[in-house]
Design a protein around this motif. Structure first.
Motif, PDB file in Angstrom:
ATOM      1  N   GLN A 122      45.160 -21.763 -17.432  1.00  0.00           N
ATOM      2  CA  GLN A 122      44.147 -22.739 -17.854  1.00  0.00           C
ATOM      3  C   GLN A 122      43.703 -22.466 -19.288  1.00  0.00           C
ATOM      4  N   ILE A 123      43.501 -21.195 -19.611  1.00  0.00           N
ATOM      5  CA  ILE A 123      43.124 -20.824 -20.981  1.00  0.00           C
ATOM      6  C   ILE A 123      44.240 -21.191 -21.956  1.00  0.00           C
ATOM      7  N   THR A 124      45.478 -20.941 -21.529  1.00  0.00           N
ATOM      8  CA  THR A 124      46.630 -21.244 -22.384  1.00  0.00           C
ATOM      9  C   THR A 124      46.732 -22.735 -22.665  1.00  0.00           C
ATOM     10  N   LEU A 125      46.600 -23.549 -21.620  1.00  0.00           N
ATOM     11  CA  LEU A 125      46.703 -25.000 -21.788  1.00  0.00           C
ATOM     12  C   LEU A 125      45.558 -25.569 -22.618  1.00  0.00           C
ATOM     13  N   THR A 126      44.366 -24.966 -22.479  1.00  0.00           N
ATOM     14  CA  THR A 126      43.176 -25.499 -23.149  1.00  0.00           C
ATOM     15  C   THR A 126      43.065 -25.071 -24.606  1.00  0.00           C
ATOM     16  N   ILE A 127      43.393 -23.813 -24.889  1.00  0.00           N
ATOM     17  CA  ILE A 127      43.162 -23.282 -26.241  1.00  0.00           C
ATOM     18  C   ILE A 127      44.443 -22.821 -26.927  1.00  0.00           C
ATOM     19  N   ILE A 128      45.238 -22.029 -26.217  1.00  0.00           N
ATOM     20  CA  ILE A 128      46.384 -21.383 -26.864  1.00  0.00           C
ATOM     21  C   ILE A 128      47.500 -22.373 -27.190  1.00  0.00           C
ATOM     22  N   LEU A 129      47.776 -23.301 -26.265  1.00  0.00           N
ATOM     23  CA  LEU A 129      48.822 -24.290 -26.549  1.00  0.00           C
ATOM     24  C   LEU A 129      48.469 -25.178 -27.741  1.00  0.00           C
ATOM     25  N   PRO A 130      47.232 -25.699 -27.835  1.00  0.00           N
ATOM     26  CA  PRO A 130      46.854 -26.439 -29.055  1.00  0.00           C
ATOM     27  C   PRO A 130      46.973 -25.580 -30.316  1.00  0.00           C
ATOM     28  N   ILE A 170      41.093 -23.787 -41.199  1.00  0.00           N
ATOM     29  CA  ILE A 170      39.814 -23.820 -40.472  1.00  0.00           C
ATOM     30  C   ILE A 170      40.050 -24.018 -38.976  1.00  0.00           C
ATOM     31  N   PHE A 171      40.871 -25.005 -38.623  1.00  0.00           N
ATOM     32  CA  PHE A 171      41.139 -25.268 -37.208  1.00  0.00           C
ATOM     33  C   PHE A 171      41.900 -24.111 -36.563  1.00  0.00           C
ATOM     34  N   PHE A 172      42.855 -23.546 -37.284  1.00  0.00           N
ATOM     35  CA  PHE A 172      43.636 -22.426 -36.751  1.00  0.00           C
ATOM     36  C   PHE A 172      42.745 -21.211 -36.510  1.00  0.00           C
ATOM     37  N   LEU A 173      41.845 -20.944 -37.451  1.00  0.00           N
ATOM     38  CA  LEU A 173      40.938 -19.805 -37.304  1.00  0.00           C
ATOM     39  C   LEU A 173      40.020 -19.988 -36.099  1.00  0.00           C
ATOM     40  N   ILE A 174      39.455 -21.173 -35.960  1.00  0.00           N
ATOM     41  CA  ILE A 174      38.542 -21.437 -34.841  1.00  0.00           C
ATOM     42  C   ILE A 174      39.256 -21.250 -33.504  1.00  0.00           C
ATOM     43  N   LEU A 175      40.439 -21.836 -33.368  1.00  0.00           N
ATOM     44  CA  LEU A 175      41.177 -21.719 -32.113  1.00  0.00           C
ATOM     45  C   LEU A 175      41.646 -20.288 -31.868  1.00  0.00           C
ATOM     46  N   SER A 176      42.005 -19.561 -32.933  1.00  0.00           N
ATOM     47  CA  SER A 176      42.425 -18.164 -32.787  1.00  0.00           C
ATOM     48  C   SER A 176      41.291 -17.309 -32.239  1.00  0.00           C
ATOM     49  N   LEU A 177      40.099 -17.474 -32.802  1.00  0.00           N
ATOM     50  CA  LEU A 177      38.958 -16.680 -32.359  1.00  0.00           C
ATOM     51  C   LEU A 177      38.518 -17.081 -30.952  1.00  0.00           C
ATOM     52  N   VAL A 215      32.785 -18.119 -24.265  1.00  0.00           N
ATOM     53  CA  VAL A 215      33.559 -17.899 -25.490  1.00  0.00           C
ATOM     54  C   VAL A 215      32.944 -18.470 -26.771  1.00  0.00           C
ATOM     55  N   PRO A 216      32.236 -19.609 -26.742  1.00  0.00           N
ATOM     56  CA  PRO A 216      31.643 -20.079 -28.007  1.00  0.00           C
ATOM     57  C   PRO A 216      30.625 -19.105 -28.583  1.00  0.00           C
ATOM     58  N   LYS A 217      29.947 -18.366 -27.710  1.00  0.00           N
ATOM     59  CA  LYS A 217      28.934 -17.406 -28.178  1.00  0.00           C
ATOM     60  C   LYS A 217      29.599 -16.132 -28.701  1.00  0.00           C
ATOM     61  N   VAL A 218      30.677 -15.714 -28.024  1.00  0.00           N
ATOM     62  CA  VAL A 218      31.418 -14.536 -28.492  1.00  0.00           C
ATOM     63  C   VAL A 218      32.106 -14.843 -29.812  1.00  0.00           C
ATOM     64  N   TRP A 219      32.521 -16.096 -29.994  1.00  0.00           N
ATOM     65  CA  TRP A 219      33.233 -16.524 -31.194  1.00  0.00           C
ATOM     66  C   TRP A 219      32.442 -16.233 -32.463  1.00  0.00           C
ATOM     67  N   LYS A 220      31.112 -16.376 -32.399  1.00  0.00           N
ATOM     68  CA  LYS A 220      30.286 -16.140 -33.584  1.00  0.00           C
ATOM     69  C   LYS A 220      30.390 -14.687 -34.048  1.00  0.00           C
ATOM     70  N   ARG A 221      30.419 -13.749 -33.090  1.00  0.00           N
ATOM     71  CA  ARG A 221      30.547 -12.336 -33.426  1.00  0.00           C
ATOM     72  C   ARG A 221      31.931 -12.051 -34.010  1.00  0.00           C
ATOM     73  N   LEU A 222      32.950 -12.679 -33.424  1.00  0.00           N
ATOM     74  CA  LEU A 222      34.308 -12.481 -33.921  1.00  0.00           C
ATOM     75  C   LEU A 222      34.476 -12.995 -35.340  1.00  0.00           C
ATOM     76  N   MET A 223      33.767 -14.059 -35.678  1.00  0.00           N
ATOM     77  CA  MET A 223      33.841 -14.605 -37.027  1.00  0.00           C
ATOM     78  C   MET A 223      33.354 -13.593 -38.053  1.00  0.00           C
TER      79      MET A 223
END
Length: 334
Positions: free
Chosen positions: A33-41, A101-108, A136-144
Motif C-alpha cells: 500500500q505504501i509502495t502504490l501510494t508514495i513509492i510508485l509515484p 521539489i516533488f521528488f524531495l517531498i515524495l522521497s521524505l 508521515v506528514p509530521k515526521v516529514w518536517k523533521r526529515l526536511m
C-alpha cells in the motif's frame, strides 16, 4: 524482526538483505500500500523526468546548432531563434526545479512511511495504512531539516573539493605523471568522502524518525552509530546505488533513446523499469532501517520496545518521537 536484540548485531551483509526480505514478505500488504501510494509515484516522477529532460535538452541543442550554422547574427531570424532558446532554457530549469521539489517531498514521505512501519514491526505494535499516512506528514518536517543539513554539508564538501581541484590545475596540471597521479588520488579520496557522507545521511534519516534528534544532531548521532559497521553499510549503499544506476541507464538507453526498438517494446521495458525502481526504493528503505537496529545492537544500546511503541503513537494528532530520556538506551553485556 523476531530476532533478539543481542543477535541483531551479528547480521552480516547477506543477513541484512535476508532480514529485509523477510520483513517485506511478512508485511507485504501494508508495504504494498505504501509502495502504490508514495513509492510508485516517486519512481514514475524520477524516470519521467529523465525522458522529459533529455527531450527538452535535445531540442535546445538543435536550436543552438541552427542558430550557429543557419542564421546570420543581427537578423530578425537570428533574434527570434535566440529568444526561443532563452525561453527553452528557462522552461528547462523551471521543470528541473519543479521536479526536484516533488521528488524531495515524495522521497521524505517514503522514508517516513517505511521507517515508521518497520519500527512498528520491531515493537510488535499494531499498524494500519491509515495510521501510517496520518503520521508521515509530521515526521516529514523533521526529515526536511536533516536533509537541509546534509545539503549544506555536501555543498561545503564540493566547494572545498572544487577549490582543491582549481589549485591543482593552476599549480600542477596534467603535464606531468605526478600531476596525473595526484588527480587520481584526489578523485579517489573525493569519492570515498562522498560515499561516507551519503551513508551517514541515510542512517541519519532513520535516526530522525525514531529518536528525538534531527538535523545536524541526527548526522552526528548517525556518524557515531555507523562506527564498527562501516564496511557493511558502505557495501550495501554501493550495491543499491549500482542497481539504481543500472535501472536509470537501462531506461535511458532502451526507452528514451530506444534505438531500433518499437513503441510496444519500449513501453514494456519502461513499465519494467518503473516496477524495478519502486521495489528497489522500498527494499533500500527497509535495509536502511534494519542497519539502524544492527548498529544499535552492535553498540550494545538496548531499545525498550514498549517505550518505543508508546512514542510511535499519535497523541492528539501529533507524532511524538522517541526521546532518550524516556527510552534509556542502556548498555547490556554480550
Amino acid at each position: 524482526m523476531d530476532r533478539e536484540q543481542e543477535e541483531i548485531q551479528f547480521l552480516g551483509f547477506f543477513g541484512i538483505f535476508k532480514e529485509s526480505f523477510n520483513i517485506i514478505s511478512s508485511w507485504r500488504k501494508i508495504l504494498s500500500q505504501i509502495t502504490l501510494t508514495i513509492i510508485l509515484p516517486l519512481s514514475i516522477i524520477f524516470l519521467a523526468h529523465i525522458e522529459i529532460s533529455i527531450l527538452l535538452f535535445a531540442k535546445i541543442i538543435r536550436n543552438e546548432d541552427y542558430l550557429k550554422y543557419e542564421t546570420v547574427e543581427g537578423t530578425s531570424k537570428y533574434a527570434k531563434v535566440s529568444d526561443t532558446i532563452h525561453s527553452e532554457w528557462m522552461a528547462f530549469w523551471l521543470f528541473k526545479i519543479s521536479y526536484f521539489i516533488f521528488f524531495l517531498i515524495l522521497s521524505l514521505l517514503s522514508t517516513s512511511a517505511v521507517v515508521y512501519t518497520i519500527a512498528c514491526v520491531f515493537t510488535a505494535k499494531e499498524i494500519t495504512f491509515k495510521k501510517v499516512m496520518s503520521v508521515v506528514p509530521k515526521v516529514w518536517k523533521r526529515l526536511m531539516v536533516t536533509f537541509i543539513w546534509n545539503f549544506i554539508i555536501v555543498f561545503a564538501y564540493n566547494l572545498v573539493a572544487l577549490f582543491v581541484l582549481i589549485l591543482w590545475a593552476v599549480l600542477i596540471g596534467l603535464d606531468t605523471g605526478v600531476g596525473v597521479a595526484i588527480l587520481v588520488v584526489f578523485l579517489i579520496f573525493y569519492f570515498v568522502g562522498f560515499v561516507y557522507i551519503s551513508v551517514v545521511w541515510h542512517l541519519a534519516s532513520v535516526v530522525t524518525v525514531l529518536e528525538d534528534v534531527y538535523g545536524i544532531q541526527a548526522m552526528i548521532k548517525s556518524k557515531g552509530l555507523i562506527k564498527g559497521k562501516m564496511v557493511i553499510s558502505v557495501a550495501t549503499f554501493l550495491l543499491l546505488s549500482a542497481c539504481f544506476l543500472v535501472i536509470q541507464l537501462g531506461f535511458e538507453w532502451f526507452v528514451v533513446i530506444g534505438y531500433g526498438y518499437k513503441f510496444v517494446m519500449r513501453l514494456g521495458i519502461g513499465i519494467v523499469c518503473f516496477l524495478l525502481l519502486a521495489v528497489l526504493i522500498l527494499f533500500g528503505l527497509v535495509i536502511q532501517t534494519v542497519i539502524y537496529f544492527v548498529c544499535k545492537s552492535y553498540h550494545h544500546e538496548n531499545i525498550d520496545k514498549s517505550s518505543l511503541a508508546d512514542h510511535l503513537e499519535v497523541y492528539l494528532g501529533e507524532y511524538v518521537p522517541l526521546k532518550a530520556k524516556d527510552v534509556q538506551l542502556e548498555h547490556y553485556n554480550v
